[in-house]
Design an enzyme around this catalytic site. Sequence first.
Site, mmCIF file in Angstrom:
data_model
loop_
_atom_site.group_PDB
_atom_site.id
_atom_site.type_symbol
_atom_site.label_atom_id
_atom_site.label_comp_id
_atom_site.label_asym_id
_atom_site.label_seq_id
_atom_site.Cartn_x
_atom_site.Cartn_y
_atom_site.Cartn_z
ATOM 1 N N ARG A 39 0.867 -1.186 0.000
ATOM 2 C CA ARG A 39 0.000 0.000 0.000
ATOM 3 C C ARG A 39 0.897 1.226 0.000
ATOM 4 N NH1 ARG A 39 -1.969 3.340 4.025
ATOM 5 N NH2 ARG A 39 -4.011 4.305 3.623
ATOM 6 N N SER A 110 -12.655 -2.532 0.794
ATOM 7 C CA SER A 110 -12.793 -1.858 2.093
ATOM 8 C C SER A 110 -14.253 -1.571 2.377
ATOM 9 C CB SER A 110 -12.052 -0.511 2.066
ATOM 10 O OG SER A 110 -10.706 -0.704 1.769
ATOM 11 N N LYS A 139 -3.515 6.338 8.433
ATOM 12 C CA LYS A 139 -4.295 6.690 7.241
ATOM 13 C C LYS A 139 -4.882 8.067 7.492
ATOM 14 C CE LYS A 139 -8.525 5.140 4.776
ATOM 15 N NZ LYS A 139 -8.316 4.652 3.409
HETATM 16 C C1 LIG Z 1 -5.387 1.351 5.599
HETATM 17 C C2 LIG Z 1 -6.359 1.559 6.695
HETATM 18 N N1 LIG Z 1 -7.708 1.472 6.490
HETATM 19 C C3 LIG Z 1 -8.453 1.695 7.577
HETATM 20 S S1 LIG Z 1 -7.432 2.040 8.910
HETATM 21 C C4 LIG Z 1 -5.988 1.868 7.987
HETATM 22 C C5 LIG Z 1 -4.647 2.057 8.565
HETATM 23 C C6 LIG Z 1 -4.305 0.940 9.505
HETATM 24 O O1 LIG Z 1 -3.036 1.203 10.056
HETATM 25 P P1 LIG Z 1 -2.704 0.823 11.571
HETATM 26 O O2 LIG Z 1 -2.699 -0.678 11.671
HETATM 27 O O3 LIG Z 1 -1.310 1.404 11.790
HETATM 28 O O4 LIG Z 1 -3.743 1.477 12.429
HETATM 29 C C1 LIG Z 2 -8.383 0.215 3.690
HETATM 30 C C2 LIG Z 2 -8.105 -1.098 3.822
HETATM 31 C C3 LIG Z 2 -8.997 -1.979 4.507
HETATM 32 N N1 LIG Z 2 -8.696 -3.275 4.639
HETATM 33 C C4 LIG Z 2 -7.542 -3.786 4.116
HETATM 34 C C5 LIG Z 2 -7.253 -5.234 4.294
HETATM 35 N N2 LIG Z 2 -6.669 -3.005 3.462
HETATM 36 C C6 LIG Z 2 -6.883 -1.691 3.276
HETATM 37 N N3 LIG Z 2 -6.045 -0.976 2.661
#
Ligand SMILES: Cc1ncsc1CCOP(=O)(O)O
Ligand SMILES: C=C1C=NC(C)=NC1=N
Length: 215
Positions: A39, A110, A139
């Site tokens: 990502r 998502s 994020k």
């Molecule tokens: C990509 C994404 N989508 C929802 S929360 C998130 C970030 C998750 O990162 P972390 O595990 O550091 O909270």
């Molecule tokens: C936003 C997200 C939610 N879920 C997963 C698995 N990946 C992501 N990048």
Amino acid sequence: MMKQKLSLYFVMGSIDCTKDPLAVLDEAIKGGITMFQFREKGKGALTGIEKYRLAEKLLERCRMYNIPFIVNDDVDLALALQADGVHVGQEDEVAERVRDRIGDKYLGVSVHNLNEVKKALAACADYVGLGPIFPTVSKEDAKQACGLTMIEHIRAHEKRVPLVAIGGITEQTAKQVIEAGADGIAVISAICRAEHIYEQTKRLYEIVMHAKQKG
Ligand SMILES: Cc1ncsc1CCOP(=O)(O)O
Ligand SMILES: C=C1C=NC(C)=NC1=N
């Protein structure tokens, strides 16, 4: 199969890493991750050929250890690399169109609520990523945290959907996330920001697998 793969889902890009992403992935793989998502997003993320080159190196590592390699958002990159799948958000390319383009590769979507889960299933998603469960620092544009109750709510209505939870999940909360009904946890910082990545990943893996057995 899908539910097993979702157990410990490592999501990462170069900006999440405090050291070489390849070294981070190596340690995480040894620690027991079951799925990987590239990502490359946010301030300072790589683009173009640099992004492609990093993805190639990370993909090669995943292939070596037979870990599914998923690309976030960038369907063209996923196809060019012959990745194992893609993960798209609600805003990205409509899931149906992505499914047409990727054939039988993994498709993750998502979701934030039950309605979006139903839409993802209608688009033949292989799994849904629900979150953020807890507040996250990884994020920028994350939506309001939905909490464990959203996992329980969705699981009550969709018993079979492969569901991975994401957002602020740590070794302190991983067990409750599985007990609430998730098939696995997806993490960025819990692994990327660990002092000892191998040991931290191993701990997360043991917590999740133990909680899944009791489920
Ligand atoms: C990509 C994404 N989508 C929802 S929360 C998130 C970030 C998750 O990162 P972390 O595990 O550091 O909270
Ligand atoms: C936003 C997200 C939610 N879920 C997963 C698995 N990946 C992501 N990048």
